[in-house]
Write a protein that holds these residues in place. Structure first.
Motif, PDB file in Angstrom:
ATOM      1  N   LYS A 223      90.618  78.660   7.195  1.00 44.72           N
ATOM      2  CA  LYS A 223      90.785  78.893   9.155  1.00 44.72           C
ATOM      3  C   LYS A 223      90.603  80.412   9.064  1.00 44.72           C
ATOM      4  O   LYS A 223      89.980  80.853   9.970  1.00 44.72           O
ATOM      5  CB  LYS A 223      91.330  78.318  10.384  1.00 44.72           C
TER       6      LYS A 223
ATOM      7  N   LYS B 129      87.075  81.455   7.504  1.00 46.95           N
ATOM      8  CA  LYS B 129      85.786  81.566   8.182  1.00 46.95           C
ATOM      9  C   LYS B 129      86.531  81.503   9.729  1.00 46.95           C
ATOM     10  O   LYS B 129      86.714  79.776  10.557  1.00 46.95           O
ATOM     11  CB  LYS B 129      85.105  80.639   8.464  1.00 46.95           C
ATOM     12  N   PRO B 130      87.005  82.276  10.765  1.00 48.40           N
ATOM     13  CA  PRO B 130      87.681  81.992  11.774  1.00 48.40           C
ATOM     14  C   PRO B 130      87.035  81.587  12.836  1.00 48.40           C
ATOM     15  O   PRO B 130      85.727  82.066  13.121  1.00 48.40           O
ATOM     16  CB  PRO B 130      88.870  83.205  12.308  1.00 48.40           C
ATOM     17  N   THR B 131      87.592  80.368  13.752  1.00 42.67           N
ATOM     18  CA  THR B 131      86.388  80.002  14.571  1.00 42.67           C
ATOM     19  C   THR B 131      86.419  81.415  15.447  1.00 42.67           C
ATOM     20  O   THR B 131      87.765  82.123  15.606  1.00 42.67           O
ATOM     21  CB  THR B 131      86.737  78.871  15.211  1.00 42.67           C
ATOM     22  N   PHE B 132      85.515  81.418  16.919  1.00 44.07           N
ATOM     23  CA  PHE B 132      85.799  81.759  18.049  1.00 44.07           C
ATOM     24  C   PHE B 132      87.506  82.087  18.564  1.00 44.07           C
ATOM     25  O   PHE B 132      88.276  83.306  18.451  1.00 44.07           O
ATOM     26  CB  PHE B 132      84.747  81.040  19.182  1.00 44.07           C
ATOM     27  N   ASP B 133      88.337  80.790  19.032  1.00 44.11           N
ATOM     28  CA  ASP B 133      89.105  80.635  19.076  1.00 44.11           C
ATOM     29  C   ASP B 133      89.835  81.013  18.449  1.00 44.11           C
ATOM     30  O   ASP B 133      91.152  81.948  18.591  1.00 44.11           O
ATOM     31  CB  ASP B 133      90.018  79.675  19.661  1.00 44.11           C
ATOM     32  N   SER B 134      90.332  80.926  17.029  1.00 41.59           N
ATOM     33  CA  SER B 134      91.284  82.092  16.450  1.00 41.59           C
ATOM     34  C   SER B 134      91.044  82.872  16.009  1.00 41.59           C
ATOM     35  O   SER B 134      91.549  84.280  16.282  1.00 41.59           O
ATOM     36  CB  SER B 134      90.861  81.632  15.017  1.00 41.59           C
ATOM     37  N   GLN B 135      89.794  83.738  16.209  1.00 40.11           N
ATOM     38  CA  GLN B 135      89.521  85.590  15.995  1.00 40.11           C
ATOM     39  C   GLN B 135      90.424  85.889  17.876  1.00 40.11           C
ATOM     40  O   GLN B 135      90.640  86.669  17.461  1.00 40.11           O
ATOM     41  CB  GLN B 135      87.951  85.479  15.911  1.00 40.11           C
TER      42      GLN B 135
END
Length: 273
Positions: free
Chosen positions: A243, A246-252
């Motif tokens: 994660k 390759k972070p998701t939008f929420d992770s970012q």
């Protein structure tokens, strides 16, 4: 007068007869007692002889079983050494030296020569040469690793080799890998088996992301302190690394809210991304 004389003679003869019979009876009683005692002694002797023969038979069976087991171990050891020789393609002198090293480690540790020979076979499959097993003390270091972890030498060998391979290291670094793992399971709430399981799932991804074996082992140890061990710790750490790669939008958003700008963990992670 004649009648009286006859009666006296009969009585006298009867007394002599009774006295003689009493003597005979006493003799027979004595003889019977002696015979009885002789029978008791004979029975006791037979009991002792039977016990001795039984003990001898049991001892002979134990000796035969021991010889049979020793022969089987000897054949097993020779078969293992032959497989190791075939894998490494070593010379006669190098294999003789390895044979002596295996026997020496077996004599000086709690592991048998057969068990050490199996470890040597696993190292040979992993690409370790005979001179590395001897000169670099790869076999002895694996034994120490197994003793520290309280596991059999085959388990320790598999965990050590997996650690080397997963992080793209050379087999001459096996001692260093075992030291890192030993420091981890002796300082964190994990054992060698759960640490090995965790590394099995997390190490390939961690290496691709540029994370060192020290950092990966420490992370698994920290998860162990939190009650997450083995497969759970390994898969959880692997997912976390993925994660971050390759972070998701929420992770970012969460990363940015912390004032961080983490896209990859290292230059090596750039390739993994």
């Amino acid at each position: 007068m004649a009648d009286t004389k006859i009666v006296v003679d009969v009585e006298a003869n009867t007394k002599k007869f009774r006295a003689a019979m009493t003597g005979v009876s006493a003799s027979l009683y004595a003889a019977g007692g002696a015979a009885s005692r002789m029978g008791t002694v004979a029975r006791g002797s037979m009991t002792v002889m039977t016990a001795a023969l039984t003990a001898t038979a049991i001892s002979a069976k134990l000796v035969a079983t021991t010889i049979q087991k020793s022969s089987m171990l000897f054949v097993e050891y020779n078969d293992t050494l032959a497989r190791t020789t075939a894998i490494m393609g070593g010379t006669a002198s190098s294999m003789a030296a390895l044979d002596e090293e295996i026997r020496k480690v077996g004599r000086n540790t709690r592991f048998t020569a057969v068990q050490v020979g199996e470890a040597a076979n696993a190292l040979a499959i992993a690409g370790v040469k005979a001179d590395e097993m001897i000169g670099d003390e790869a076999l002895l270091n694996l034994v120490k690793f197994a003793i520290a972890g309280g596991v059999d030498i085959q388990t320790a060998t598999n965990i050590g080799i997996a650690g080397v391979k997963a992080f793209g290291m050379e087999m001459d670094q096996l001692e260093y890998v075992s030291d890192v793992l030993t420091r981890t399971f002796t300082r964190a709430n994990v054992d060698i088996v759960s640490l090995g399981e965790g590394m099995k799932f997390a190490a390939p991804v961690a290496h691709s992301a540029g994370i060192s074996i020290e950092e990966t082992a420490s992370a698994i140890g920290a998860l162990g302190n939190a009650g997450l061990r083995g497969t759970v710790a390994g898969t959880g750490l692997r997912m976390s690394i993925n994660k971050l790669l390759k972070p998701t939008f929420d992770s970012q958003v969460a990363i940015n809210s912390l004032g961080l700008a983490v896209q990859v963990l290292s230059p090596a992670g750039e390739a993994a991304k």
